[in-house]
Design a protein around this motif. Structure first.
Motif: not given
Length: 228
Positions: A186-188, A190-197
């Motif tokens: 959860k959290g921004r 982690v979401l930012a890391a997933a988006t960059e992946r």
């Protein structure tokens, strides 16, 4: 109402969806010379968030037709007016408002993913040159929330170069990448890391397709009598 387990949202007509894919596949191969590379990498079952670069209006329809699974595309809300809007809903596609909070279609997409369906997203958010230099959070959020793998797909050839004449049956190349899982949590951050992946995998696949096409253009033509 759509059938239980159809992989389509309520209100969709599964038989119409399947018929349009079959008819559309024939039409696509009449209009374009389509080559799908590594199509065997598309999982036959299980939840998938398909992500692709976006350069032309017909990217979505072409991918919808050449995929071998039912797929639900997130389509901009402006297209849902009049007969076209009713048709898209019966086809099982989801309207989304760009630049505005609109959780209803996203929650519907998560439900479809958790039921084993395929949801397709253009993470760039709008049409461009297709190198995927930036990506929005939607695709990664869907993959994380829907417990789905991400399937990157690169597409080239639909967009007509600016200033060029209309082409007769232009070649379209679709390159399928390896499915992958995004970071969970959860959290921004982690979401930012997933988006960059998501962005980097898709961008890398587009570059791979560009190199493949450049290599073919630069390869010497075989003389008559040469073996393949």
């Amino acid at each position: 109402m759509s059938e239980q387990g159809s992989g389509l949202p309520d209100g969709a007509w599964p038989r119409l969806h399947d018929a349009c894919r079959r008819l559309g596949r024939l039409l696509v191969h009449v209009l374009f010379r389509v080559r799908v590379h590594r199509g065997e990498l598309i999982p036959r079952t299980g939840p998938l968030v398909l992500v692709s670069n976006h350069t032309a209006f017909l990217d979505g329809p072409v991918l919808f037709c050449v995929l071998r699974r039912r797929s639900v595309f997130l389509v901009k809300h402006e297209n849902y007016r009049g007969p076209l809007g009713r048709f898209l809903r019966r086809l099982g596609q989801l309207p989304v408002r760009r630049g505005a909070p609109d959780r209803t279609p996203l929650l519907t997409a998560v439900h479809l993913l958790r039921s084993g369906g395929v949801v397709a997203v253009f993470p760039e958010g709008t049409r461009g040159t297709g190198e995927v230099v930036k990506a929005q959070h939607g695709a990664a959020w869907l993959a994380r929330s829907g417990e789905a793998l991400v399937l990157p797909v690169a597409c080239r050839g639909i967009r007509r170069p600016p200033g060029s004449w209309p082409r007769f049956r232009p070649r379209v190349d679709v390159l399928v990448g390896e499915p992958f899982a995004v970071p969970v949590g959860k959290g921004r951050v982690v979401l930012a890391a997933a988006t960059e992946r998501v962005r980097s995998e898709l961008s890398g696949l587009v570059s791979e397709l560009d190199r493949l096409l450049a290599g073919e253009l630069g390869a010497p033509k075989k003389a008559k009598g040469d073996r393949a």
